[in-house]
Design a protein around this motif. Structure first.
Motif: not given
Ligand code: F6P
Length: 494
Positions: A48-58, A258-260, A62-69, A224-229
């Motif tokens: 779910d994390l990597f699929a961009g689901k809204h894991v930051n429910a509150s 990081a991507h690896a 999403a928490a998609l910092h992995s997309a940045l790398r 950068f974007w709200d989906w990056v903490g």
């Protein structure tokens, strides 16, 4: 602690070796931990994390910092839209900026918390990499509202050849905006024209409108974007100093490491998954000992800033008393601390060996020496022998007649071994810990991506600041100031 290490304590990902032999976890206990991880739904969480689901429910994000790398640029969908074109556009702009800065002597990077720790750590760590080409700019990091840091930086920087990068996800953080105004005033006081100032100011933010209102030209704003903490943001343009000082290729190497590590985290079975194994080792120590603290000790001076970065990552992410369901959690982040070895041995290791608390430790070592000095090989051997000796002494302890000389042993630790320290392995190391942090959050049922606990103090500071500004020593307690604080304001004002 079993006298023989548990079955297969050595795990590898991205050429980083994790050795859990001194965790004191036998094969049966590991089986139980993995069963617990499967049952907790950790694999689904990672998907779910990597699929961009809204894991930051509150915060419904999403928490998609992995997309940045995600250097492969394979689509990463957020609510049906691919974020990679926007990410790639920022890469293109960073690359082009690297070629534009000629004659720049000083860079003042203004930001705090997640807008500071990552780039500060990376710049310091990479400055120790033998042979890495640097543009030699003085990189100043300005975070504290205390003017000591500001004064020191402004004394050294040359106003006519300084560039200023204001980094704030929200662009409302008081320390950052006030420091930014102070630096702009310094440029003015040093006869920089408004054109020169506009040319020198850059922003990295998720709040473009506020950066524009501050006076930053649109072309100098890197989004950068709200989906990056914030604490997961060094991979975005927040890491600009890395590219500017060491070139875009080095920044890409940092992202590649990081991507690896992400590819490993999202695809390796839990039983072979480094971030998951590290998370489970800590969980085991919590379940079997009354763990209150955790230490990360890099045996590399270049990584002295790593524990500070990790403190925010772990404690802001997982320092929470209630879970995703609003109910009290059984476990959450221990207190995280550390600093580089062997220095740390001469400070607080006494407590590791003989204190009343059991403190799990991650020893982080680098196989290659971190300088090309003639003494490097001999010194490095001593550094490594200290690292190995401390872990062994902590695991086994030592008996003695005199209780003061008894080392109880059974003090758990991991050894993490990086083949060398360069941008790639630094990226791999930070992503390994980010993924460990979110795996722990999932195991503890904590949302690792919000930080509601930081707000109250900020709100209360406002009326206190007004009371201090009034200069009155007759402030009375009221709705937002209690008796103790009113008395304290009164001593300060008197
Ligand atoms: O107050 C905590 C915090 O919000 C952190 O989460 C964040 O890294 C830091 O402040 C800085 O925030 P910003 O990047 O919005 O200035």
């Amino acid at each position: 602690m079993p006298s023989k290490p548990s079955a297969n304590p050595i795990h590898t990902a991205v050429d980083v070796i994790l050795d859990t032999a001194y965790q004191g976890i036998d094969a049966q206990a590991w089986d139980g931990l993995f069963a617990q991880a499967h049952k907790s739904g950790l694999e689904q969480f990672i998907t779910d994390l990597f699929a961009g689901k809204h894991v930051n429910a509150s915060e419904n994000r999403a928490a998609l910092h992995s997309a940045l790398r995600n250097l492969s640029k394979s689509p990463v969908l957020l609510d049906g839209e691919d974020v990679m074109p926007a990410v790639s556009d920022v890469w293109r702009r960073i690359d082009s900026l690297c070629n534009q800065w000629v004659g720049v002597t000083d860079v003042i990077h203004i930001g705090i918390g997640g807008s500071d720790f990552g780039p500060r750590l990376a710049i310091e760590a990479l400055s120790h990499v033998p042979g890495l080409q640097s543009r030699g700019m003085r990189m100043h990091f300005l975070s504290n509202i205390d003017t000591a840091e500001l004064a020191r930086i402004l004394q050294r920087a040359q106003p006519n050849s300084t560039r200023v990068i204001i980094v704030s996800k929200s662009f409302t953080t008081l320390e950052t905006t006030m420091n930014a105004k102070a630096v702009v005033n310094w440029l003015k006081d040093n006869d920089c024209t408004s054109g020169q100032i506009a040319h020198s100011l850059f922003a990295v933010t998720a709040n473009i409108a506020a950066a524009k209102t501050f006076g930053i030209e649109e072309d100098n704003i890197y989004p950068f974007w709200d989906w990056v903490g914030g604490r997961y943001s060094v991979w975005s343009a927040v890491g600009l100093p890395i590219a500017l000082q060491y070139g875009f290729k080095t920044f890409q190497d940092f992202l590649a490491g990081a991507h690896a590590m992400d590819l490993h985290f999202r695809s390796a079975p839990l039983e072979e998954n480094l971030p998951v194994i590290m998370a489970l080792a800590l969980l085991y120590q919590q379940q079997t000992h009354d763990i209150k603290s955790f230490a990360a000790i890099p045996y590399a001076d270049a990584l002295d800033g790593f524990p500070k970065w990790l403190q925010q990552l772990d404690m802001e992410s997982n320092g929470k008393r209630v879970g995703r369901d609003g109910k009290p959690v059984k476990f959450s982040s221990p207190v995280v601390f550390g600093s580089s070895g062997s220095n740390a041995q001469h400070s607080y290791f006494q407590l590791f060996h003989q204190g009343t608390e059991t403190i799990p430790i991650d020893f982080i070592a680098v196989r290659k020496p971190m300088s090309d000095r003639p003494e490097a090989v001999a010194h490095h051997r001593i550094l490594m022998s200290n690292c190995l000796a401390q872990a062994q002494a902590l695991a086994h302890g030592k008996d003695a007649k005199n209780p003061n000389e008894v080392y109880p042993g059974k003090r758990p630790s991991n050894l993490l071994l990086l083949p060398e320290l360069n941008a790639f392995y630094l990226g791999a190391l930070l992503a390994l810990y980010e993924n460990r942090t979110v795996a722990l959050g999932a195991l503890w049922n904590i949302n690792s991506f919000d930080q509601p606990g930081v707000e109250l103090g900020k709100v209360l500071a406002k009326p206190i600041e007004q009371a201090l500004a009034s200069g009155s020593d007759a402030i009375e307690a009221g709705d937002s100031i209690d008796d103790v604080t009113a008395a304290r304001i009164n001593y300060l004002n008197s």
